[in-house]
Design a protein around this motif. Structure first.
Motif, PDB file in Angstrom:
ATOM      1  N   GLN A  59     -80.460  68.941  72.683  1.00 30.63           N
ATOM      2  CA  GLN A  59     -81.071  68.487  73.718  1.00 30.63           C
ATOM      3  C   GLN A  59     -82.173  67.256  72.872  1.00 30.63           C
ATOM      4  O   GLN A  59     -82.840  66.258  73.747  1.00 30.63           O
ATOM      5  CB  GLN A  59     -82.247  69.342  74.257  1.00 30.63           C
ATOM      6  CG  GLN A  59     -81.131  70.213  75.543  1.00 30.63           C
ATOM      7  CD  GLN A  59     -82.353  71.418  75.873  1.00 30.63           C
ATOM      8  OE1 GLN A  59     -82.608  72.068  75.381  1.00 30.63           O
ATOM      9  NE2 GLN A  59     -82.653  71.140  77.022  1.00 30.63           N
ATOM     10  N   LEU A  60     -82.150  67.427  71.527  1.00 31.94           N
ATOM     11  CA  LEU A  60     -83.094  66.589  70.926  1.00 31.94           C
ATOM     12  C   LEU A  60     -82.597  64.995  70.779  1.00 31.94           C
ATOM     13  O   LEU A  60     -83.140  64.011  70.409  1.00 31.94           O
ATOM     14  CB  LEU A  60     -83.309  67.062  69.434  1.00 31.94           C
ATOM     15  CG  LEU A  60     -84.219  68.377  69.630  1.00 31.94           C
ATOM     16  CD1 LEU A  60     -84.361  68.817  68.041  1.00 31.94           C
ATOM     17  CD2 LEU A  60     -85.729  68.172  70.019  1.00 31.94           C
ATOM     18  N   GLY A  61     -81.345  64.999  70.979  1.00 27.49           N
ATOM     19  CA  GLY A  61     -80.560  63.532  70.986  1.00 27.49           C
ATOM     20  C   GLY A  61     -80.534  63.058  69.678  1.00 27.49           C
ATOM     21  O   GLY A  61     -80.609  61.901  69.720  1.00 27.49           O
ATOM     22  N   ASP A  62     -80.309  63.726  68.579  1.00 30.45           N
ATOM     23  CA  ASP A  62     -80.211  63.130  67.100  1.00 30.45           C
ATOM     24  C   ASP A  62     -78.857  63.555  66.626  1.00 30.45           C
ATOM     25  O   ASP A  62     -78.642  64.607  66.202  1.00 30.45           O
ATOM     26  CB  ASP A  62     -81.367  63.779  66.348  1.00 30.45           C
ATOM     27  CG  ASP A  62     -81.574  62.790  64.963  1.00 30.45           C
ATOM     28  OD1 ASP A  62     -80.545  62.589  64.269  1.00 30.45           O
ATOM     29  OD2 ASP A  62     -82.692  62.432  64.637  1.00 30.45           O
ATOM     30  N   ALA A  63     -78.002  62.537  66.551  1.00 26.83           N
ATOM     31  CA  ALA A  63     -76.646  62.492  65.917  1.00 26.83           C
ATOM     32  C   ALA A  63     -76.788  63.119  64.671  1.00 26.83           C
ATOM     33  O   ALA A  63     -75.763  64.023  64.086  1.00 26.83           O
ATOM     34  CB  ALA A  63     -75.590  61.437  66.330  1.00 26.83           C
ATOM     35  N   GLN A  64     -77.638  62.509  63.904  1.00 31.06           N
ATOM     36  CA  GLN A  64     -77.744  63.023  62.220  1.00 31.06           C
ATOM     37  C   GLN A  64     -78.064  64.416  62.172  1.00 31.06           C
ATOM     38  O   GLN A  64     -77.489  65.175  61.495  1.00 31.06           O
ATOM     39  CB  GLN A  64     -78.732  61.949  61.554  1.00 31.06           C
ATOM     40  CG  GLN A  64     -78.557  62.116  60.044  1.00 31.06           C
ATOM     41  CD  GLN A  64     -79.334  61.194  59.385  1.00 31.06           C
ATOM     42  OE1 GLN A  64     -80.198  60.776  60.078  1.00 31.06           O
ATOM     43  NE2 GLN A  64     -78.902  60.791  58.399  1.00 31.06           N
ATOM     44  N   LEU A  65     -79.062  65.050  63.145  1.00 30.94           N
ATOM     45  CA  LEU A  65     -79.357  66.420  63.129  1.00 30.94           C
ATOM     46  C   LEU A  65     -78.125  67.363  63.307  1.00 30.94           C
ATOM     47  O   LEU A  65     -77.755  68.324  63.006  1.00 30.94           O
ATOM     48  CB  LEU A  65     -80.519  66.656  63.984  1.00 30.94           C
ATOM     49  CG  LEU A  65     -80.865  68.099  64.171  1.00 30.94           C
ATOM     50  CD1 LEU A  65     -81.397  68.548  62.911  1.00 30.94           C
ATOM     51  CD2 LEU A  65     -82.154  67.979  65.182  1.00 30.94           C
ATOM     52  N   ASP A  66     -77.310  66.697  64.416  1.00 28.90           N
ATOM     53  CA  ASP A  66     -76.337  67.597  64.985  1.00 28.90           C
ATOM     54  C   ASP A  66     -75.130  67.775  63.831  1.00 28.90           C
ATOM     55  O   ASP A  66     -74.712  68.849  63.533  1.00 28.90           O
ATOM     56  CB  ASP A  66     -75.402  66.764  66.165  1.00 28.90           C
ATOM     57  CG  ASP A  66     -76.427  66.706  67.309  1.00 28.90           C
ATOM     58  OD1 ASP A  66     -77.455  67.684  67.544  1.00 28.90           O
ATOM     59  OD2 ASP A  66     -76.258  66.044  68.323  1.00 28.90           O
ATOM     60  N   ALA A  67     -74.988  66.782  63.104  1.00 26.84           N
ATOM     61  CA  ALA A  67     -74.080  66.608  61.792  1.00 26.84           C
ATOM     62  C   ALA A  67     -74.558  67.770  60.732  1.00 26.84           C
ATOM     63  O   ALA A  67     -73.638  68.211  60.011  1.00 26.84           O
ATOM     64  CB  ALA A  67     -73.881  65.127  61.257  1.00 26.84           C
ATOM     65  N   LEU A  68     -75.697  67.586  60.664  1.00 25.04           N
ATOM     66  CA  LEU A  68     -76.507  68.446  59.748  1.00 25.04           C
ATOM     67  C   LEU A  68     -76.271  69.899  60.020  1.00 25.04           C
ATOM     68  O   LEU A  68     -75.886  70.763  59.079  1.00 25.04           O
ATOM     69  CB  LEU A  68     -77.801  68.283  59.290  1.00 25.04           C
ATOM     70  CG  LEU A  68     -78.247  66.803  58.557  1.00 25.04           C
ATOM     71  CD1 LEU A  68     -79.764  66.695  58.755  1.00 25.04           C
ATOM     72  CD2 LEU A  68     -77.542  66.921  57.268  1.00 25.04           C
ATOM     73  N   ILE A  69     -76.302  70.260  61.287  1.00 28.68           N
ATOM     74  CA  ILE A  69     -76.347  71.800  61.621  1.00 28.68           C
ATOM     75  C   ILE A  69     -74.898  72.136  61.609  1.00 28.68           C
ATOM     76  O   ILE A  69     -74.617  73.145  61.189  1.00 28.68           O
ATOM     77  CB  ILE A  69     -76.874  71.786  63.015  1.00 28.68           C
ATOM     78  CG1 ILE A  69     -78.304  71.538  62.995  1.00 28.68           C
ATOM     79  CG2 ILE A  69     -76.520  73.124  63.687  1.00 28.68           C
ATOM     80  CD1 ILE A  69     -78.970  71.602  64.450  1.00 28.68           C
ATOM     81  N   GLY A  70     -74.050  71.224  62.091  1.00 26.30           N
ATOM     82  CA  GLY A  70     -72.463  71.534  62.016  1.00 26.30           C
ATOM     83  C   GLY A  70     -72.166  71.907  60.521  1.00 26.30           C
ATOM     84  O   GLY A  70     -71.396  72.708  60.177  1.00 26.30           O
ATOM     85  N   SER A  71     -72.460  70.963  59.505  1.00 32.29           N
ATOM     86  CA  SER A  71     -72.372  71.032  58.127  1.00 32.29           C
ATOM     87  C   SER A  71     -72.876  72.248  57.656  1.00 32.29           C
ATOM     88  O   SER A  71     -72.416  73.053  56.779  1.00 32.29           O
ATOM     89  CB  SER A  71     -72.747  69.941  57.281  1.00 32.29           C
ATOM     90  OG  SER A  71     -72.369  70.265  55.852  1.00 32.29           O
ATOM     91  N   ALA A  72     -73.906  72.711  58.077  1.00 27.31           N
ATOM     92  CA  ALA A  72     -74.668  73.966  57.607  1.00 27.31           C
ATOM     93  C   ALA A  72     -74.002  75.228  58.023  1.00 27.31           C
ATOM     94  O   ALA A  72     -73.930  76.193  57.113  1.00 27.31           O
ATOM     95  CB  ALA A  72     -76.255  73.917  57.838  1.00 27.31           C
ATOM     96  N   LEU A  73     -73.625  75.308  59.242  1.00 30.59           N
ATOM     97  CA  LEU A  73     -72.814  76.402  59.730  1.00 30.59           C
ATOM     98  C   LEU A  73     -71.600  76.635  59.035  1.00 30.59           C
ATOM     99  O   LEU A  73     -71.130  77.581  58.728  1.00 30.59           O
ATOM    100  CB  LEU A  73     -72.704  76.230  61.278  1.00 30.59           C
ATOM    101  CG  LEU A  73     -73.991  76.410  62.098  1.00 30.59           C
ATOM    102  CD1 LEU A  73     -73.898  76.199  63.656  1.00 30.59           C
ATOM    103  CD2 LEU A  73     -74.501  77.750  61.813  1.00 30.59           C
ATOM    104  N   ALA A  74     -70.905  75.258  58.807  1.00 28.75           N
ATOM    105  CA  ALA A  74     -69.453  75.420  58.354  1.00 28.75           C
ATOM    106  C   ALA A  74     -69.383  75.762  56.742  1.00 28.75           C
ATOM    107  O   ALA A  74     -68.619  76.223  56.416  1.00 28.75           O
ATOM    108  CB  ALA A  74     -68.993  74.031  58.243  1.00 28.75           C
ATOM    109  N   HIS A  75     -70.563  75.518  55.785  1.00 31.50           N
ATOM    110  CA  HIS A  75     -70.531  75.762  54.356  1.00 31.50           C
ATOM    111  C   HIS A  75     -71.505  76.900  54.092  1.00 31.50           C
ATOM    112  O   HIS A  75     -71.544  77.168  52.939  1.00 31.50           O
ATOM    113  CB  HIS A  75     -70.954  74.486  53.648  1.00 31.50           C
ATOM    114  CG  HIS A  75     -69.981  73.334  54.141  1.00 31.50           C
ATOM    115  ND1 HIS A  75     -70.033  72.356  55.115  1.00 31.50           N
ATOM    116  CD2 HIS A  75     -68.919  72.818  53.563  1.00 31.50           C
ATOM    117  CE1 HIS A  75     -69.032  71.534  54.996  1.00 31.50           C
ATOM    118  NE2 HIS A  75     -68.301  71.850  54.041  1.00 31.50           N
TER     119      HIS A  75
END
Length: 289
Positions: A59-75
């Motif tokens: 909902q924050l609409g920040d693509a860079q934040l979305d990518a960081l969260i995806g990477s954090a969950l994956a690694h």
């Protein structure tokens, strides 16, 4: 009508069937919406009674934040271990559930028997025939849950699976919250540092102007001292802000499974803070938790 003899014969079985060991598993305690129908400071201007979103950070609409969260969950290794524990617990639950069903084992074997030329009928010249041997076996078993042993084992496996899933979900919530908090701290520190740098540039111009006025006889030494003191204070505040930026970038690097400085090239650029959505779906306190 059941005969008395049959009923007497079945009584021991019925009595033993009622001797299941231990209480039944009731599951985790539940908190209903009626227990906490509303927030303490309701109504909130941006709150909606809709069910909370799982991926709320989108909902924050920040693509860079979305990518960081995806990477954090994956690694994240702790989350990977929790996922493995959950898969193991679910596999054990499937095994315990299968214990209630009949089990069968089928085996088969084949053997061919022949004789060498030296052993053919003791030199009589007659060849002994070759023979084939086949064997097929079927073994079936079915354990009756007479004392509730299978039921308790399945309930134990169900509780372990629920516990493993709760640990996994708790880790995901913590990882996402830590990543979002660190990212917002980074953008906030960058904004404050940018304001401090602009203020320092303006104050340096004011200090220079005060010195020129003093040399022209239209200013005072007090004005120059005040301008220089304000400039020094602003410049002194810039070092802690730069340190906050470095710490946030290093922390995001560790959270995403990279080296501390791996994300500097991506995060060094100044960006505004993500805008809050017009409404937040919070539901009731129980569902939000």
């Amino acid at each position: 009508m059941m005969r008395p003899v049959v009923l007497i014969a079945l009584m021991p079985v019925l009595i033993l069937a009622g001797c299941a060991v231990g209480p039944s598993y009731k599951g985790p305690p539940t908190v209903t919406a009626s227990a906490a129908p509303a927030f303490d400071r309701a109504p909130l201007a941006q709150a909606a009674a809709d069910a909370p979103l799982q991926a709320w950070w989108r909902q924050l609409g920040d693509a860079q934040l979305d990518a960081l969260i995806g990477s954090a969950l994956a690694h994240n290794r702790d989350l990977a271990a929790a996922e493995a524990n959950l898969r193991a617990a679910r596999a054990l639950l499937s095994e315990r559930t299968a214990d209630f069903l009949p089990s069968s084992q089928v085996s088969a074997s084949y053997q061919r028997q022949g004789f060498s030329s030296q052993g053919q009928a003791f030199g009589s010249g007659f060849a002994l025939p070759e023979r084939d041997f086949y064997s097929i076996g079927i073994d079936s078993s079915w354990e009756i849950d007479l004392f509730g042993r299978l039921t308790r084992r399945r309930q134990e496996a169900l509780a372990q699976a629920g516990s493993a899933q709760a640990v996994r979900n708790d880790l995901k919530v913590s990882i996402v919250a830590e990543t979002v908090s660190t990212y917002l701290a980074l953008r906030g520190a960058q904004q404050r540092l940018d304001v401090a740098e602009q203020s320092a540039a303006n104050q340096a111009s004011s200090a220079d102007l005060s010195e020129k006025l003093l040399r022209a006889g239209r200013g005072t030494g007090l004005d120059v001292a005040r301008a220089n003191a304000l400039l020094a204070t602003t410049r002194a505040s810039m070092a802690p802000l730069a340190a906050e930026v470095d710490v946030a970038i290093h922390r995001l690097g560790v959270l995403t499974g990279a080296s501390p400085s791996a994300l500097r090239g991506q995060l060094d650029a100044l960006k505004p803070l993500p805008a809050l959505p017009a409404t937040l779906s919070v539901g009731d306190p129980a569902s939000l938790l």
